[in-house]
Design an enzyme around this catalytic site. Structure first.
Site, PDB file in Angstrom:
ATOM      1  CG  LEU A  76       9.836 -11.910   7.122  1.00  0.00           C
ATOM      2  CD1 LEU A  76       9.724 -12.214   8.495  1.00  0.00           C
ATOM      3  CD2 LEU A  76      11.245 -12.558   6.603  1.00  0.00           C
ATOM      4  CB  CYS A  77       5.371 -10.704   1.603  1.00  0.00           C
ATOM      5  SG  CYS A  77       4.320  -9.911   2.620  1.00  0.00           S
ATOM      6  CG  HIS A  78       6.188 -16.668   0.552  1.00  0.00           C
ATOM      7  ND1 HIS A  78       5.651 -16.600   1.871  1.00  0.00           N
ATOM      8  CD2 HIS A  78       7.038 -17.842   0.708  1.00  0.00           C
ATOM      9  CE1 HIS A  78       6.180 -17.643   2.525  1.00  0.00           C
ATOM     10  NE2 HIS A  78       6.991 -18.045   1.952  1.00  0.00           N
ATOM     11  CG  MET A 117       0.939  -9.453   4.034  1.00  0.00           C
ATOM     12  SD  MET A 117       0.334  -8.289   5.361  1.00  0.00           S
ATOM     13  CE  MET A 117       1.201  -6.990   5.036  1.00  0.00           C
ATOM     14  CD  GLU A 118       0.607 -10.459  -1.699  1.00  0.00           C
ATOM     15  OE1 GLU A 118       1.708 -10.873  -1.877  1.00  0.00           O
ATOM     16  OE2 GLU A 118      -0.282 -10.706  -0.984  1.00  0.00           O
ATOM     17  CG  ASP A 132       2.316  12.127  -5.440  1.00  0.00           C
ATOM     18  OD1 ASP A 132       3.109  12.966  -4.753  1.00  0.00           O
ATOM     19  OD2 ASP A 132       2.325  11.599  -6.465  1.00  0.00           O
TER      20      ASP A 132
END
Length: 162
Positions: A76-78, A117-118, A132
């Site tokens: 739901l992130c833009h 969120m970014e 990794d």
């Protein structure tokens, strides 16, 4: 007073928040993550002789790329224009194992929604990339905690974590 979640409609269905009426403002967010590594990984990073390459250099690029892909990862992130991203690394303590790498990701935009969120995605993916690149040497690495340290701009105003 209870806070209403903005990602649900009246029927309880998930929706993307409508930001069309929000003002365009400068917005910035910084997130933190960390990863604990053993002696061998610490020494390898310090010497710069990891077989997969420059651990911090690759993790920095991965974190930057991740910020630009956040809307593809979080449903739901833009999708928003990113103005600037920085990913920084430092050692919390170089005295004893486990060694902790602190990761800070700062994201800026000028837009109608924030970049929290970014920033969180960038910090998380940088930590995952370190894992990794170093997992052949240390499978016991521990990632986290990951959290928002600050944000500015937008309707909710500024936030700085205590």
């Amino acid at each position: 007073m209870s806070q209403q979640f903005s990602h649900f409609d009246e029927q309880g269905h998930a929706v993307m928040v409508d930001i069309s009426d929000k003002d365009i403002t400068k917005r910035e967010a910084t997130a933190y993550s960390s990863i604990e590594v053993n002696d061998a990984v610490f020494e390898q990073i310090q010497r710069g002789d990891n077989k997969k390459g420059d651990v911090f250099g690759v993790a920095r690029i991965a974190g930057i790329q991740a910020t630009k892909q956040t809307s593809n990862l979080i449903p739901l992130c833009h999708a928003i224009p990113i103005s600037k991203v920085s990913v920084q690394f430092d050692w919390a303590d170089q005295q004893s194992s486990p060694y902790q790498i602190n990761i800070t990701c700062t994201v800026k935009t000028t837009g109608q929604t924030g970049v929290e969120m970014e920033a969180l995605t960038g910090a998380s993916v940088a930590a995952l990339t370190i894992y990794d690149m170093c997992k052949a040497v240390d499978k016991t690495m521990t990632i986290g905690p990951t959290y928002l340290t600050s944000k500015s701009g937008g309707q909710s105003g500024d936030y700085v974590r205590d």
